[in-house]
Design a protein around this motif. Structure first.
Motif, mmCIF file in Angstrom:
data_model
loop_
_atom_site.group_PDB
_atom_site.id
_atom_site.type_symbol
_atom_site.label_atom_id
_atom_site.label_comp_id
_atom_site.label_asym_id
_atom_site.label_seq_id
_atom_site.Cartn_x
_atom_site.Cartn_y
_atom_site.Cartn_z
ATOM 1 N N ALA A 199 -34.274 17.180 -11.025
ATOM 2 C CA ALA A 199 -34.307 16.898 -9.222
ATOM 3 C C ALA A 199 -33.192 17.897 -9.057
ATOM 4 C CB ALA A 199 -34.325 15.718 -8.938
ATOM 5 N N THR A 200 -31.956 17.630 -9.520
ATOM 6 C CA THR A 200 -30.819 18.225 -8.890
ATOM 7 C C THR A 200 -30.106 19.223 -9.738
ATOM 8 O OG1 THR A 200 -29.428 16.486 -10.168
ATOM 9 C CG2 THR A 200 -30.165 15.993 -8.098
ATOM 10 N N GLY A 201 -30.638 19.140 -11.239
ATOM 11 C CA GLY A 201 -29.876 20.275 -11.935
ATOM 12 C C GLY A 201 -28.573 19.869 -12.333
ATOM 13 N N LYS A 202 -27.995 18.614 -12.303
ATOM 14 C CA LYS A 202 -26.797 18.077 -12.889
ATOM 15 C C LYS A 202 -26.777 17.235 -14.241
ATOM 16 C CE LYS A 202 -24.980 17.385 -8.201
ATOM 17 N NZ LYS A 202 -24.383 16.376 -7.019
ATOM 18 N N VAL A 203 -25.797 17.513 -14.927
ATOM 19 C CA VAL A 203 -25.777 16.902 -16.102
ATOM 20 C C VAL A 203 -25.586 15.312 -15.947
ATOM 21 C CG1 VAL A 203 -24.650 16.524 -18.179
ATOM 22 C CG2 VAL A 203 -24.956 18.825 -17.494
ATOM 23 N N ILE A 204 -26.534 14.575 -16.653
ATOM 24 C CA ILE A 204 -26.709 13.182 -16.074
ATOM 25 C C ILE A 204 -26.283 12.268 -17.600
ATOM 26 C CG2 ILE A 204 -27.993 13.135 -14.073
ATOM 27 C CD1 ILE A 204 -30.204 12.276 -15.940
ATOM 28 N N SER A 243 -41.211 13.777 -11.424
ATOM 29 C CA SER A 243 -42.285 14.339 -12.379
ATOM 30 C C SER A 243 -42.313 15.931 -12.071
ATOM 31 C CB SER A 243 -43.443 13.404 -12.294
ATOM 32 O OG SER A 243 -43.999 13.568 -10.780
ATOM 33 N N ALA A 244 -41.559 16.397 -11.194
ATOM 34 C CA ALA A 244 -41.563 18.055 -10.683
ATOM 35 C C ALA A 244 -41.304 18.813 -11.995
ATOM 36 C CB ALA A 244 -40.831 18.028 -9.453
ATOM 37 N N LYS A 245 -41.890 20.119 -11.892
ATOM 38 C CA LYS A 245 -41.485 21.036 -13.097
ATOM 39 C C LYS A 245 -39.887 21.415 -12.861
ATOM 40 C CE LYS A 245 -42.945 25.254 -15.443
ATOM 41 N NZ LYS A 245 -44.047 26.162 -15.500
ATOM 42 N N THR A 246 -39.052 21.237 -13.718
ATOM 43 C CA THR A 246 -37.636 21.666 -13.648
ATOM 44 C C THR A 246 -37.351 23.017 -13.702
ATOM 45 O OG1 THR A 246 -35.347 20.859 -14.586
ATOM 46 C CG2 THR A 246 -37.183 21.346 -16.034
ATOM 47 N N ASP A 247 -36.213 23.441 -13.254
ATOM 48 C CA ASP A 247 -35.890 24.884 -13.576
ATOM 49 C C ASP A 247 -34.903 24.893 -14.707
ATOM 50 O OD1 ASP A 247 -34.279 27.277 -13.089
ATOM 51 O OD2 ASP A 247 -34.226 27.216 -11.151
ATOM 52 N N GLY A 258 -36.684 18.809 -24.642
ATOM 53 C CA GLY A 258 -37.391 18.252 -23.569
ATOM 54 C C GLY A 258 -38.765 18.862 -23.367
ATOM 55 N N ASN A 259 -39.191 18.769 -22.001
ATOM 56 C CA ASN A 259 -40.406 19.368 -21.591
ATOM 57 C C ASN A 259 -40.340 20.104 -20.305
ATOM 58 O OD1 ASN A 259 -40.663 17.145 -19.856
ATOM 59 N ND2 ASN A 259 -41.431 15.821 -21.498
ATOM 60 N N ASP A 260 -41.450 20.166 -19.577
ATOM 61 C CA ASP A 260 -41.617 20.868 -18.392
ATOM 62 C C ASP A 260 -40.894 20.063 -17.333
ATOM 63 O OD1 ASP A 260 -42.838 23.068 -19.516
ATOM 64 O OD2 ASP A 260 -44.757 22.513 -18.734
ATOM 65 N N GLN A 261 -40.774 18.733 -17.337
ATOM 66 C CA GLN A 261 -40.283 17.814 -16.459
ATOM 67 C C GLN A 261 -38.814 17.509 -16.720
ATOM 68 O OE1 GLN A 261 -43.545 17.226 -17.452
ATOM 69 N NE2 GLN A 261 -44.113 18.502 -15.706
#
Length: 570
Positions: free
Chosen positions: A474-479, A404-408, A437-440
């Motif tokens: 969390a990781t910045g990887k494409v999932i 739920s943390a704000k993403t980069d 998307g949104n902030d998360q």
């Protein structure tokens, strides 16, 4: 015809004349449909004692009988509560004889608190010589019936007439001070071949909703309709696009059509995206669209890599290259399923799922990892391909965690762009990208541009693009990767389209601007404010609901850009 659910056992109380309904009682529903009194505990029998039906409902019955006098000869019984869909309240049954009171299909639903009529269904009569009711006669009779229901604060004006077999239906729209409201809370009155009113329906009591006149702006100083038309044309309300069909075969060339669509859509709000403020002539805009960052067009240099899997080994190779994970040690399920247009999809699903989960259900349980799975095996991976060509359609992985943390966003876009380059064909491609998307979370949609125009698919939702990429916050990887690009697109020359002003002229000829009360909802507080606007009158010519899934491109009202035909799709 309305379908109702949760209908209680018909009441025991019967009246021999509807006008005699003054003090009414009904019994509550028995615990089971076949329960007998001798099998019930004393406490249950006590609970089954008669309870009073609100007097307001009796008044509602009397009001209905005054509007439809033939019901005064019926036996009236109460059928208990009904709950949706669309309308909930107390059901009343009208029967010709006491023996028919449980089988009669002549029924009405009333609001239990106010006694207002919510729904009416009477059996149509067959006649040898149908009544030749004109449109105007049907409209007048329907309007009189609705007016007799004593709506609060607003009036209903008859608009559309539809005839189906021996049934004539009038659609009426809400108005205040002779100005239409932007909602879709229409009322419908139907007549049978004998000219009898046999049906009345609306959306859950909105006919009686009270609207404060003090909340509505005065129409004294609005610009004229002609001024609104000129402002409308100046605002460039339409966008030219290439439109693909909703379904097509991936292996065959797909024909795109040139189409003009209304900017900012129609069904995503209570008014069309091109509606004008009736005082200033400026576009009212769409609050929901304002929450999303604007789409931008970029150039991407594709590497032209082929993403094809026609075997387990090739599917694993795609997972390693694009997701950078190793599925080797996870259990694998593979199967083929039919899809639209005679296509088949091949799926490869790795991971541990709950015991007994069918292979075909695993794709719907991604991330639902059962207890007891070791940390290094907490992973689900899915590869979906076209069964015939092996072309990659979808790639997804999930370890079941929710962050739920704000993403980069800058980091996420960098990862998405690097992957997008590997998906695109060799050379420079123009694409329209947007983060929906949104902030998360980051969800990037990318749509191909041809001749400077975006290419969209009919019935595509806003979260999908020709290429769609989800990034782990969390990781910045494409999932997650989804591709929906035809092998070949046949696009007519842009010059074949009507000029924009010509398209606007045709649109306004079909659906002229109409002065409308438009409600706008504050997305933070939920407060509603009313505005006067000039909007397309298409809703006043047919039933329509401003609701549902938000479309990628809204085709509710659009034009064939080559023929100029105005098309309404609902």
């Amino acid at each position: 015809m309305l379908i109702v659910g949760m209908i209680r056992k018909p009441a025991l109380c019967v009246l021999t004349g509807a006008l005699a309904a003054v003090s009414l009682y009904t019994a509550p529903m028995m615990p089971t449909p076949y329960a007998k009194a001798e099998n019930l505990a004393p406490s249950t029998l006590a609970a089954a004692a008669a309870v009073p039906v609100p007097v307001e409902v009796a008044k509602g019955v009397q009001q209905l009988v005054r509007l439809i006098p033939e019901l005064s000869q019926r036996i009236v019984s109460f059928g208990g509560d009904v709950d949706g869909p669309g309308v909930s309240g107390v059901q009343v049954i009208f029967a010709a004889t006491a023996a028919e009171k449980e089988t009669s299909t002549d029924r009405a639903i009333f609001d239990p608190t106010t006694g207002k009529l919510l729904n009416l269904n009477l059996q149509p009569k067959s006649v040898q010589k149908p009544v030749a009711m004109t449109d105007q006669q049907a409209k007048t009779k329907a309007a009189a019936f609705v007016a007799g229901l004593q709506a609060g604060g607003s009036a209903y004006q008859p608009k559309e007439i539809t005839r189906e077999s021996s049934l004539t239906t009038v659609r009426l729209v809400r108005t205040v001070n002779n100005v239409v409201l932007d909602d879709a809370y229409d009322a419908f009155v139907s007549f049978d071949a004998a000219g009898r009113i046999i049906s009345f329906r609306m959306f859950d009591g909105r006919l009686y909703e009270k609207i404060s006149l003090s909340a509505l702006p005065s129409a004294n100083r609005v610009i004229s309709t002609q001024q609104a038309v000129e402002k409308y044309k100046e605002s460039h309300p339409l966008e030219l696009i290439y439109l693909l069909p909703s379904q097509y075969s991936l292996g065959n060339p797909v024909q795109a059509k040139l189409a003009y669509v209304v900017k900012d859509g129609v069904i995503t709000q209570s008014h069309t995206g091109s509606a004008l403020d009736a005082f200033t002539g400026k576009r009212l805009g769409n609050p929901s669209q304002a929450q999303l960052p604007p789409a931008k067009t970029i150039s991407v240099n594709g590497t032209g890599e082929k993403w094809v899997a026609q075997s387990e080994a090739q599917a694993k190779d795609i997972v390693r290259k694009l997701l950078r994970v190793e599925p080797e040690k996870l259990p694998l399920a593979t199967y083929t399923e039919a899809y639209g247009e005679g296509q088949e999809r091949r799926l490869y699903v790795w991971g541990h799922f709950a015991e007994g989960t069918a292979d075909q259900d695993k794709r719907f349980q991604m991330g639902q990892i059962p207890a007891g799975v070791t940390a290094n095996e907490r992973m689900h991976v899915l590869v979906e391909t076209d069964a015939k060509t092996g072309q990659l359609l979808r790639l997804e992985m999930s370890d079941g965690t929710n962050v739920s943390a704000k993403t980069d966003k800058a980091r996420d876009w960098s990862a998405a762009e690097a992957t997008l380059k590997r998906l695109l064909p060799t050379g420079t491609s123009q694409v329209r990208v947007r983060d929906v998307g949104n902030d998360q979370s980051t969800l990037i949609t990318a749509d191909l541009m041809i001749n400077g125009l975006p290419v969209y698919q009919a019935d595509q939702i806003v979260e999908d693009g020709m290429y769609t990429l989800r990034v782990d916050s969390a990781t910045g990887k494409v999932i997650q990767i989804q591709m929906n690009r035809p092998t070949e697109i046949i696009a007519p020359a842009r010059t074949k389209a009507l000029m924009e002003q010509g398209a606007v002229e045709r649109l306004l000829k079909t659906y002229p601007l109409e002065l409308t009360y438009i409600h706008q909802t504050d997305l933070q507080s939920g407060a509603i404010s009313w505005k006067l606007g000039y909007d397309l009158s298409f809703r006043q010519s047919r039933a329509h609901c401003f609701c549902g899934v938000e479309s990628k491109v809204d085709l509710t009202v659009h034009l064939d850009a080559v023929t100029g035909q105005v098309i309404v799709k609902e």
